[in-house]
Design a protein around this motif. Structure first.
Motif, PDB file in Angstrom:
ATOM      1  N   ASP A   3       0.804  -1.219   0.000  1.00 38.64           N
ATOM      2  CA  ASP A   3       0.000   0.000   0.000  1.00 38.64           C
ATOM      3  C   ASP A   3       0.838   1.271   0.000  1.00 38.64           C
ATOM      4  N   GLU A   4       2.072   1.190   0.510  1.00 39.31           N
ATOM      5  CA  GLU A   4       2.935   2.372   0.623  1.00 39.31           C
ATOM      6  C   GLU A   4       4.384   1.915   0.616  1.00 39.31           C
ATOM      7  N   VAL A   5       5.229   2.669  -0.081  1.00 36.27           N
ATOM      8  CA  VAL A   5       6.674   2.433  -0.067  1.00 36.27           C
ATOM      9  C   VAL A   5       7.312   3.600   0.669  1.00 36.27           C
ATOM     10  N   VAL A   6       8.206   3.293   1.587  1.00 36.43           N
ATOM     11  CA  VAL A   6       8.975   4.321   2.288  1.00 36.43           C
ATOM     12  C   VAL A   6      10.435   3.990   2.030  1.00 36.43           C
ATOM     13  N   MET A   7      11.130   4.914   1.350  1.00 40.14           N
ATOM     14  CA  MET A   7      12.525   4.625   1.013  1.00 40.14           C
ATOM     15  C   MET A   7      13.408   5.842   1.166  1.00 40.14           C
ATOM     16  N   GLY A   8      14.691   5.583   1.300  1.00 39.16           N
ATOM     17  CA  GLY A   8      15.667   6.652   1.420  1.00 39.16           C
ATOM     18  C   GLY A   8      15.870   7.368   0.098  1.00 39.16           C
ATOM     19  N   SER A   9      16.286   8.622   0.206  1.00 36.69           N
ATOM     20  CA  SER A   9      16.473   9.432  -0.990  1.00 36.69           C
ATOM     21  C   SER A   9      17.666   8.987  -1.830  1.00 36.69           C
ATOM     22  N   HIS A  10      18.661   8.405  -1.213  1.00 34.93           N
ATOM     23  CA  HIS A  10      19.847   7.915  -1.911  1.00 34.93           C
ATOM     24  C   HIS A  10      20.300   6.632  -1.241  1.00 34.93           C
ATOM     25  N   GLY A  11      20.941   5.765  -2.006  1.00 41.87           N
ATOM     26  CA  GLY A  11      21.435   4.512  -1.466  1.00 41.87           C
ATOM     27  C   GLY A  11      22.913   4.569  -1.162  1.00 41.87           C
ATOM     28  N   ARG A  12      23.488   3.407  -1.062  1.00 41.33           N
ATOM     29  CA  ARG A  12      24.901   3.280  -0.711  1.00 41.33           C
ATOM     30  C   ARG A  12      25.830   3.996  -1.674  1.00 41.33           C
ATOM     31  N   ARG A  13      25.482   3.998  -2.940  1.00 43.35           N
ATOM     32  CA  ARG A  13      26.401   4.533  -3.939  1.00 43.35           C
ATOM     33  C   ARG A  13      26.292   6.044  -4.098  1.00 43.35           C
ATOM     34  N   GLY A  14      25.609   6.720  -3.207  1.00 40.16           N
ATOM     35  CA  GLY A  14      25.535   8.174  -3.285  1.00 40.16           C
ATOM     36  C   GLY A  14      24.493   8.628  -4.277  1.00 40.16           C
ATOM     37  N   ALA A  73      15.669   5.661  -6.245  1.00 35.11           N
ATOM     38  CA  ALA A  73      14.486   6.313  -5.673  1.00 35.11           C
ATOM     39  C   ALA A  73      13.652   6.971  -6.768  1.00 35.11           C
ATOM     40  N   GLU A  74      14.306   7.640  -7.687  1.00 37.43           N
ATOM     41  CA  GLU A  74      13.578   8.303  -8.768  1.00 37.43           C
ATOM     42  C   GLU A  74      12.803   7.295  -9.613  1.00 37.43           C
ATOM     43  N   LEU A  75      13.435   6.189  -9.960  1.00 36.72           N
ATOM     44  CA  LEU A  75      12.760   5.178 -10.767  1.00 36.72           C
ATOM     45  C   LEU A  75      11.599   4.524 -10.014  1.00 36.72           C
ATOM     46  N   VAL A  76      11.769   4.283  -8.730  1.00 39.79           N
ATOM     47  CA  VAL A  76      10.683   3.688  -7.944  1.00 39.79           C
ATOM     48  C   VAL A  76       9.509   4.656  -7.879  1.00 39.79           C
ATOM     49  N   VAL A  77       9.779   5.939  -7.661  1.00 43.31           N
ATOM     50  CA  VAL A  77       8.704   6.932  -7.635  1.00 43.31           C
ATOM     51  C   VAL A  77       7.929   6.898  -8.947  1.00 43.31           C
ATOM     52  N   ARG A  78       8.627   6.737 -10.042  1.00 41.45           N
ATOM     53  CA  ARG A  78       7.974   6.725 -11.365  1.00 41.45           C
ATOM     54  C   ARG A  78       7.244   5.420 -11.662  1.00 41.45           C
ATOM     55  N   ARG A  79       7.765   4.295 -11.183  1.00 35.99           N
ATOM     56  CA  ARG A  79       7.255   2.982 -11.603  1.00 35.99           C
ATOM     57  C   ARG A  79       6.342   2.273 -10.610  1.00 35.99           C
ATOM     58  N   ALA A  80       6.494   2.539  -9.343  1.00 30.08           N
ATOM     59  CA  ALA A  80       5.745   1.774  -8.334  1.00 30.08           C
ATOM     60  C   ALA A  80       4.255   2.058  -8.426  1.00 30.08           C
ATOM     61  N   PRO A  81       3.441   1.007  -8.375  1.00 27.72           N
ATOM     62  CA  PRO A  81       1.984   1.182  -8.443  1.00 27.72           C
ATOM     63  C   PRO A  81       1.365   1.493  -7.080  1.00 27.72           C
ATOM     64  N   ALA A  82       2.108   2.182  -6.228  1.00 28.44           N
ATOM     65  CA  ALA A  82       1.627   2.578  -4.896  1.00 28.44           C
ATOM     66  C   ALA A  82       2.298   3.898  -4.541  1.00 28.44           C
ATOM     67  N   PRO A  83       1.763   4.626  -3.580  1.00 33.58           N
ATOM     68  CA  PRO A  83       2.422   5.871  -3.145  1.00 33.58           C
ATOM     69  C   PRO A  83       3.820   5.579  -2.593  1.00 33.58           C
ATOM     70  N   VAL A  84       4.739   6.507  -2.859  1.00 29.37           N
ATOM     71  CA  VAL A  84       6.114   6.374  -2.399  1.00 29.37           C
ATOM     72  C   VAL A  84       6.480   7.607  -1.568  1.00 29.37           C
ATOM     73  N   THR A  85       6.895   7.365  -0.334  1.00 27.17           N
ATOM     74  CA  THR A  85       7.396   8.433   0.514  1.00 27.17           C
ATOM     75  C   THR A  85       8.911   8.338   0.502  1.00 27.17           C
ATOM     76  N   VAL A  86       9.577   9.438   0.131  1.00 24.88           N
ATOM     77  CA  VAL A  86      11.026   9.476   0.075  1.00 24.88           C
ATOM     78  C   VAL A  86      11.523  10.246   1.295  1.00 24.88           C
ATOM     79  N   VAL A  87      12.421   9.598   2.052  1.00 34.14           N
ATOM     80  CA  VAL A  87      12.932  10.165   3.296  1.00 34.14           C
ATOM     81  C   VAL A  87      14.398  10.534   3.094  1.00 34.14           C
ATOM     82  N   ARG A  88      14.746  11.738   3.515  1.00 33.11           N
ATOM     83  CA  ARG A  88      16.156  12.181   3.430  1.00 33.11           C
ATOM     84  C   ARG A  88      16.946  11.648   4.598  1.00 33.11           C
TER      85      ARG A  88
END
Length: 136
Positions: A100-111, A121-136
């Protein structure tokens, strides 16, 4: 409600897990680690024969840490690991697991490879069929 938190060993992913545990304490939370086969194969060239064992140990420790952090807050979570391209695997997991909801970090290990969001994060926001909350 079912919340997915993709995790790697980065500070933004840690912040995303904290956010999910705080904001959705009654939800079913799944911490998902995606192993990128390309990154893994390149790293194995330099990591020697012990690399697969170290990768397995690191993944187990990462997921155990997520469960421990949830336990400290009295929240029960599930953990899972998949292999593939991170953004594609996360989006597929959202659909397959009825997230129902994705909560993910704004950047991963590789910066960051983008100015505002990491490429995953950008691709998940565009592709995921559910709301995505991006956390800094």
């Amino acid at each position: 409600m079912h919340v997915l938190v993709p995790i790697d060993d980065s500070d933004p992913a840690d912040a995303a897990l904290e956010y999910a545990l705080t904001e959705f304490p009654e939800a079913d939370v799944t911490a998902l680690h995606v192993i990128d086969p390309y990154e893994t194969s390149v790293s194995s060239w330099f990591g020697g024969e012990e690399f697969p064992e170290r990768l397995e140990e690191d993944t187990a420790a990462l997921l155990a840490d997520a469960r421990e952090r949830a336990d400290e807050r009295g929240v029960s979570i599930d953990t899972d690991t998949v292999v593939g391209k991170p953004a594609a695997e996360i989006a597929a997991y959202v659909e397959e697991a009825d997230i129902d909801e994705v909560v993910m970090g704004s950047h991963g290990r590789r910066g960051s490879s983008r100015v505002l969001l990491g490429s995953v994060a950008e691709l998940v926001v565009r592709r995921a069929p559910a709301p995505v909350t991006v956390v800094r």
